[in-house]
Design a protein around this motif. Structure first.
Motif, PDB file in Angstrom:
ATOM      1  N   THR A 676       0.890  -1.187  -0.094  1.00 40.29           N
ATOM      2  CA  THR A 676       0.069  -0.064  -0.066  1.00 40.29           C
ATOM      3  C   THR A 676       0.735   1.223   0.012  1.00 40.29           C
ATOM      4  OG1 THR A 676      -1.447  -1.192   1.225  1.00 40.29           O
ATOM      5  CG2 THR A 676      -1.928   1.111   0.999  1.00 40.29           C
ATOM      6  N   PHE A 677       0.729   2.009  -1.009  1.00 40.56           N
ATOM      7  CA  PHE A 677       1.575   3.375  -1.061  1.00 40.56           C
ATOM      8  C   PHE A 677       0.789   4.401  -0.911  1.00 40.56           C
ATOM      9  CE2 PHE A 677       4.998   1.198  -4.162  1.00 40.56           C
ATOM     10  CZ  PHE A 677       5.479   0.827  -3.045  1.00 40.56           C
ATOM     11  N   PRO A 678       1.376   5.745  -0.370  1.00 41.15           N
ATOM     12  CA  PRO A 678       0.618   6.792  -0.308  1.00 41.15           C
ATOM     13  C   PRO A 678      -0.123   7.034  -1.512  1.00 41.15           C
ATOM     14  CG  PRO A 678       2.728   7.146   0.587  1.00 41.15           C
ATOM     15  CD  PRO A 678       2.644   5.835  -0.279  1.00 41.15           C
ATOM     16  N   TYR A 692      -3.658   7.059   2.404  1.00 39.40           N
ATOM     17  CA  TYR A 692      -3.363   5.636   1.669  1.00 39.40           C
ATOM     18  C   TYR A 692      -4.718   5.306   0.721  1.00 39.40           C
ATOM     19  CZ  TYR A 692       0.486   5.071   4.611  1.00 39.40           C
ATOM     20  OH  TYR A 692       1.505   5.138   5.414  1.00 39.40           O
ATOM     21  N   SER A 693      -4.623   4.645  -0.220  1.00 34.75           N
ATOM     22  CA  SER A 693      -5.836   4.146  -1.050  1.00 34.75           C
ATOM     23  C   SER A 693      -6.094   2.976  -0.413  1.00 34.75           C
ATOM     24  CB  SER A 693      -5.335   4.117  -2.528  1.00 34.75           C
ATOM     25  OG  SER A 693      -4.634   3.264  -2.521  1.00 34.75           O
ATOM     26  N   ARG A 695      -6.140  -1.649   0.224  1.00 33.98           N
ATOM     27  CA  ARG A 695      -5.051  -2.434   0.580  1.00 33.98           C
ATOM     28  C   ARG A 695      -4.245  -3.088  -0.502  1.00 33.98           C
ATOM     29  NH1 ARG A 695      -4.231  -5.768   5.261  1.00 33.98           N
ATOM     30  NH2 ARG A 695      -5.281  -4.296   6.570  1.00 33.98           N
ATOM     31  N   ASP A 698      -0.695  -1.447  -4.751  1.00 33.08           N
ATOM     32  CA  ASP A 698       0.583  -0.911  -5.585  1.00 33.08           C
ATOM     33  C   ASP A 698       1.613  -2.111  -5.519  1.00 33.08           C
ATOM     34  OD1 ASP A 698       0.139   2.005  -6.043  1.00 33.08           O
ATOM     35  OD2 ASP A 698      -0.510   1.817  -3.760  1.00 33.08           O
TER      36      ASP A 698
ATOM     37  N   LEU B  25       3.027   7.494  -8.065  1.00 28.74           N
ATOM     38  CA  LEU B  25       1.961   7.167  -7.084  1.00 28.74           C
ATOM     39  C   LEU B  25       0.780   7.633  -7.673  1.00 28.74           C
ATOM     40  CD1 LEU B  25       3.644   8.591  -3.811  1.00 28.74           C
ATOM     41  CD2 LEU B  25       3.452   6.130  -4.754  1.00 28.74           C
ATOM     42  N   PHE B  55       0.386  13.163  -2.946  1.00 27.19           N
ATOM     43  CA  PHE B  55       1.589  13.138  -2.192  1.00 27.19           C
ATOM     44  C   PHE B  55       2.524  13.762  -2.537  1.00 27.19           C
ATOM     45  CE2 PHE B  55       4.904  10.913  -0.255  1.00 27.19           C
ATOM     46  CZ  PHE B  55       4.626  10.681   1.099  1.00 27.19           C
ATOM     47  N   PHE B 233       6.759   5.636   6.837  1.00 26.81           N
ATOM     48  CA  PHE B 233       5.866   4.459   6.782  1.00 26.81           C
ATOM     49  C   PHE B 233       6.390   3.126   7.135  1.00 26.81           C
ATOM     50  CE2 PHE B 233       6.119   2.756   2.527  1.00 26.81           C
ATOM     51  CZ  PHE B 233       5.175   1.925   2.328  1.00 26.81           C
ATOM     52  N   PRO B 239      -0.496  -0.268   6.377  1.00 32.27           N
ATOM     53  CA  PRO B 239      -0.661   1.188   6.429  1.00 32.27           C
ATOM     54  C   PRO B 239      -2.338   1.322   6.006  1.00 32.27           C
ATOM     55  CG  PRO B 239       1.118   0.769   4.809  1.00 32.27           C
ATOM     56  CD  PRO B 239       0.541  -0.486   5.215  1.00 32.27           C
ATOM     57  N   TYR B 240      -2.953   2.478   6.833  1.00 22.62           N
ATOM     58  CA  TYR B 240      -4.157   2.559   6.652  1.00 22.62           C
ATOM     59  C   TYR B 240      -4.434   4.173   7.193  1.00 22.62           C
ATOM     60  CZ  TYR B 240      -4.840   2.072  11.652  1.00 22.62           C
ATOM     61  OH  TYR B 240      -4.868   2.413  13.039  1.00 22.62           O
ATOM     62  N   ASN B 241      -5.820   4.595   6.789  1.00 24.81           N
ATOM     63  CA  ASN B 241      -6.132   5.858   7.078  1.00 24.81           C
ATOM     64  C   ASN B 241      -7.110   5.729   8.559  1.00 24.81           C
ATOM     65  OD1 ASN B 241      -5.116   6.807   4.694  1.00 24.81           O
ATOM     66  ND2 ASN B 241      -7.049   6.232   3.831  1.00 24.81           N
TER      67      ASN B 241
END
Lengths: 773, 267
Positions: A676-678, A692-693, A695, A698, B25, B55, B233, B239-241
């Motif tokens: 998972t990339f930003p 992040y988008s 899961r 990427d 990205l 980003f 990160f 990673p999550y929001n």
């Protein structure tokens, strides 16, 4: 329905040969002439017929034939065949020893054994010759069977230099790793860069990716069955090596000639000693691991033999006032008993333990953290050879587990005990019975079918909690010591079939169901010693996998070349993951922080191997997909598993330049991990945060690497052998991504850039190996 | 997992390297970011509304300037907000009793409406702040930081789960981004002791330590942010929001906190 079919098939298989003429049984062991080591999975065949058997895990065989004269052929890869004329007019015991058949020029292999891959019902199986594996160039010159296995189709590596592996899209905890039948819970040293298996002590390594026989259970995706050497039962010999970061030594010899033997093997790394020698900053740094393998066996007459084997290994990392150590200990006691020339049995008592400890002692404050898992097991396996068409295996096992998920204490010198947490330990019992039959239906068709029934029970003392949607405890039920408070019962059918198209090719198909009652919770990508194993409970259901595979196998040029293509589809259910933002550290309500979901993995694997000649090697290529779905992750949509590798290619080659020089090389390429990339950034509390988008949408950059090795034999006499092994890891200095961080640019503040960390550039190494007799 | 990163770096300091790479990205739709803080002692509620950007974008974050905000207390009082500019809104003279629930509603013609609720927590008092030398600390900072560490001691509020945040002012300046989140799992209902490991100080520094007692959603949110929401990160497990009490349509939080503080001059 399936059970009944199997039962009827079995009855018919047993009765039909009884209607024929009088039969006699030929049985015994297949051994290495020089060392007396048993040869596992070797071939015993009646010449010019399809009748024959394979030796079992202890080198035993039994073949029942009508009275008559036969030419028996005993064979094993890398050894010279032996043909023996047998006049079978009574039950005969014949222990056969094969010579290694090495000529100075090359290894000559041409035998029935060489086309086992085509003839046996086994598919999705990889057997690794430990001797061959030693030629493959590796990181720091440290030979490692787990890394060689990653070069085979359907097996992918964790990350650069890591000994962790994934099989057919499964997760890392779905591999059952057995060392002399004892499960190894954490097979990695130094956070994954080395495996716990010291090649010098190993005899046989076999990986089942599918079509898993009924004797194995407990993990969804694979079984890696590693057997230690028994030790030379004829002479005292030794071998060892001195490398840049580690040294090893193995001694083996008879306790009583031909009746019992002993092997002791040890290995230790000394990177920390080098560090402190070169740099004073590291004078109080400890960083090493060691392994110790020991095994002894003794024959108690013609029918009984006992074995005791053990492994002990530990990693130690110390830095000033802080320290971390972890390791495995396993022990196996075995008793082989031959009830009759048709019935072989093994009884094992097994112990395995993994634990870790972490401590900091600073300014009068001591912090201590520890945890682990251990198990005690007993199992009995029987091999019954009723007639040449059928080999039946049955048995049972019971394993008692103790899960110690973590104890944390803080002490201050001038303060009372200011706190601590102990996650209550859990106990469980896993028990199973199984039955399977390998049946030769006719000259072309062979079947292997079986069933395993497994149970898993949680045992007190334990307080069982239930949770609401906010992860809060709603109710608690207490169970006393020894109370069984939750039980699962599952049936696992197994089936495989092979059909010979002609003498050199076959098609095979298999199906297996597996259940897994232990789950490894990990919140990071590399293998960490502090990842915890938890049992299935009322809330955490056992994971289930169903796998089907079909394959085509073909040998060319008198078995000099092997080719296979296999395709598989695997359904996974009741998988366990941490929910987003789970409180993973010392949380006694960890079950409330879990998500449950499903998975699917499918792919096609190609494998071409050249077995003979001065030039040997293989090419393996896998095209695959592995996906997961959890209701509360990624909005419930399917996403790629991290180890989803679209393409995975390995090329391995060795070339014998001269009797003294062997060149080797390997090249691997695989699609980067799904990550998972930003996609954006925002500000909270004056600090930048990453957006992040979905899961794992990427990809890391693709991975590729070439390694080269050269083995130079310095001396090779009857008494003494020594060689130098030079290896270069990552020859063309590919910067393979280990992780990517995003940080503010130094040149243009306010702008972000991607910064990758790579672990290894070109890493040359040299190891001196020796052996004496 | 910071310790693990430390190990990996230590093991492979000889070999491992970092380098800047080109990495494409995806871009994203702007997300609504809400920071709403009700400071019980000061009787003020501050709201900051902004948007996320792509980003690799540089420059300022866009702000939301057209919002109508109301805060409703459990006893029915309704407070309205003044717009101060730059996405900042403020309501004054907000009276909050311990245990009283509040609901905040934000209406933007452009971006939609967002609602969150929280309950006013009890207050905890700092007993003592101790100072120690950092020498030999494996978690210690580099030479530019000071070498004095502060440790905060206070009494837990008995009989309930509590959530805290420790933050600091150095010589009157708020240390942005340097805070420690704490709950009462270690030392429940007794003395709680937490080192302030986010910043280290020098002799002569005048440091004001603030201990906030917060609602649970605020605590969970900042714990998640501290554990890996940031651009660093490598530390983030998956990673999550993180989101708190505004639901899925907006990122951010509505926090209500009590505040206690103590001043130390480092000798």
């Amino acid at each position: 329905m399936l059970k009944r079919t199997i039962f009827i098939g079995l009855c018919f298989a047993l009765i039909s040969p009884l209607l024929k003429a009088q039969n006699f049984t030929l049985s015994g062991y297949l051994r290495d002439q020089e060392t007396g080591e048993e040869l596992l999975y070797g071939s015993v065949a009646v010449k010019n017929t399809s009748d024959g058997v394979t030796t079992n895990e202890y080198g035993f065989y039994s073949l029942t034939l009508p009275a008559g004269k036969y030419e028996m052929v005993y064979s094993y890869v890398g050894y010279q065949d032996q043909s023996i004329l047998v006049d079978l007019n009574e039950d005969r015991r014949m222990d056969i020893e094969l010579g290694s058949g090495m000529t100075l020029e090359e290894v000559v292999v041409s035998s029935k054994e060489a086309d086992q891959n085509v003839r046996s019902t086994e598919m999705s199986v990889a057997t690794l010759d430990v001797k061959d594996a030693k030629l493959v160039p590796v990181l720091f010159g440290e030979q490692d069977v787990l890394k060689t296995i990653q070069l085979l189709p359907g097996v992918s590596s964790n990350s650069d230099g890591d000994s962790g592996f994934f099989v057919r899209g499964g997760d890392a905890d779905q591999n059952l790793i057995l060392l002399d039948e004892a499960p190894v819970y954490n097979a990695s040293h130094l956070l994954g860069f080395f495996s716990v298996f010291n090649s010098d002590a190993l005899k046989d390594v076999k990986l089942y990716k599918g079509g898993i026989p009924a004797q194995y259970g407990g993990r969804l995706s694979s079984v890696l069955d590693i057997r230690m050497k028994n030790g030379n039962s004829k002479n005292w010999t030794g071998s060892g090596g001195i490398g840049l970061i580690s040294s090893r030594l193995t001694l083996e010899g008879p306790i009583q000639k031909d009746n019992g033997s002993l092997i002791i093997s040890g290995r230790r790394t000394y990177a920390d000693l080098l560090l402190s020698a070169f740099n004073d900053d590291f004078s109080d740094t400890e960083l090493y691991f060691y392994d110790f393998n020991v095994k002894a066996n003794y024959k108690l007459g013609e029918k009984d033999r006992i074995y005791a084997s053990g492994y002990f290994g530990r990693d130690v990392f110390g830095f000033g006032d802080a320290g971390l150590d972890w390791g495995n200990a396993t022990g196996t006691l075995r008793w082989n008993h031959i009830f009759s020339d048709k019935l072989f049995s093994n009884t094992s008592m097994i112990y395995s333990d993994f634990d870790y400890g972490f401590g900091v002692n600073n300014a009068g404050t001591a912090i201590d953290l520890s945890g682990g898992i251990d198990n005690y097991a007993i199992r009995q396996d029987f091999n019954w050879y009723p007639n040449p068409k059928n080999s039946i295996q049955f048995g049972w096992d019971a394993t008692y587990y103790q899960f110690d998920s973590g104890t944390f204490t803080i002490d201050q010198e001038d303060n009372e005990d200011i706190g601590g947490i102990t996650i209550p330990s859990q106990n469980a019992l896993e028990a199973s019975v199984y039955l399977d039959n390998e049946q030769k239906v006719d000259d072309r068709l062979s079947l292997n079918y079986g069933i395993r029934m497994s149970t898993f029970s949680n045992i007190g003392a334990y307080d069982v909690k239930s949770y609401n949607e906010e992860d809060e405890v709603v109710s608690t039920t207490s169970y006393g010591s020894g109370d069984i408070y939750n039980t699962y019962l599952n049936f696992e059918p197994r089936f495989s079939a092979s059909y010979l198209l002609n003498n050199t090719s076959s098609v095979k198909a298999s199906y297996n169901r597996m259940n897994q009652y232990l789950h490894l919770l990990s919140n990071s990508t590399a293998s960490a010693p502090t990842d915890i194993w938890i049992p299935s409970t009322a809330l955490v259901k056992p994971s289930v996998a169903d796998q089907v595979a079909i394959g085509y196998f073909k040998n060319f040029k008198d078995n000099a070349y092997e080719f296979s293509v296999e395709t598989y589809y695997k359904w996974l259910d009741n998988l366990v993951e941490y929910e987003d933002g789970a409180e993973t550290f010392l949380n006694e309500d960890i079950e409330a922080e879990l998500e449950f979901g499903q998975g699917r993995a499918y792919g096609i694997e190609f494998y071409l191997k050249k077995n003979t000649g001065r030039f040997k090697g293989w090419v393996s290529y896998t095209l695959s997909k592995s996906e997961r779905q959890f209701d509360n992750i990624n909005n419930g949509a399917w996403f790629s598993a991290r180890q989803d590798r679209t393409h995975d290619l390995s090329i391995v080659a060795t070339y014998q330049l001269s009797p003294k020089l062997t060149l080797s090389g390997s090249w691997v390429y695989y699609t980067g991990d799904a990550v998972t990339f930003p996609v954006g950034k925002y500000e909270i509390d004056g600090q930048l945060q990453t957006l992040y988008s979905g899961r794992n949408g990427d990809r890391m950059p693709d991975y590729h690497r070439m390694d080269l090795g050269l083995t130079w034999t310095l001396q090779d006499t009857k008494k003494w052998h020594s060689d130098l092994n030079f290896s270069i890891y990552n020859v063309y200095n590919r910067h393979n991504t280990y992780s990517i961080d995003f940080s503010e640019s130094e040149n243009s503040p306010g702008e972000y850039e991607a910064v990758q960390t790579y672990l290894f550039g070109v890493v040359p190494s040299v190891t001196w190996n020796f052996s004496f007799k | 997992m910071k310790f693990k990163i430390l190990i990996i770096l230590s093991v492979f300091f000889l070999a491992s390297c970092e380098e800047v790479i080109e990495l494409d990205l995806s871009s994203s739709e702007p997300q609504v970011i809400i920071e709403a803080n009700l400071d019980v002692a000061d009787q003020t509620c501050d709201v900051k509304l902004s948007l996320s950007n792509n980003f690799y974008d540089s420059g300022e974050f866009e702000k939301i300037e057209d919002a109508e905000i109301t805060l409703t207390s459990g006893n029915g009082a309704v407070y309205t907000f003044d717009y101060l500019g730059d996405g900042n809104y403020n309501a004054k003279d907000v009276m909050a009793e311990v245990g009283e629930p509040f609901t905040i509603q934000i209406l933007s013609a452009t971006y939609g409406s967002f609602t969150a609720s929280a309950v006013t927590p009890k207050v905890a008092i700092i007993d003592e702040i101790t100072v120690d030398e950092l020498e030999g600390n494996p978690f210690g900072g580099d030479d530019e930081d000071g070498d004095k560490r502060l440790t905060v001691e206070w009494q837990d509020i008995v009989g309930e789960e509590n959530f805290f945040r420790i933050q600091a002012y150095l010589n009157g300046v708020y240390l942005e981004g340097s805070y420690v989140m704490a709950d009462d799992r270690f030392g429940e209902d007794g003395t709680l002791i937490r080192p302030f490991n986010e910043a280290f100080f020098n002799v002569g520094d005048e440091v004001e330590i603030q201990l906030l007692t917060t609602n649970e959603e605020y605590y969970d949110y900042f714990t998640a942010i501290a554990n890996g929401g940031g651009p660093d990160f490598a530390n983030a497990a998956v990673p999550y929001n993180p989101s708190a009490n505004f639901g899925e349509d907006a990122l951010g939080y509505f926090g209500i906190w009590q505040k206690a503080s103590k001043l130390v001059v480092i000798e």
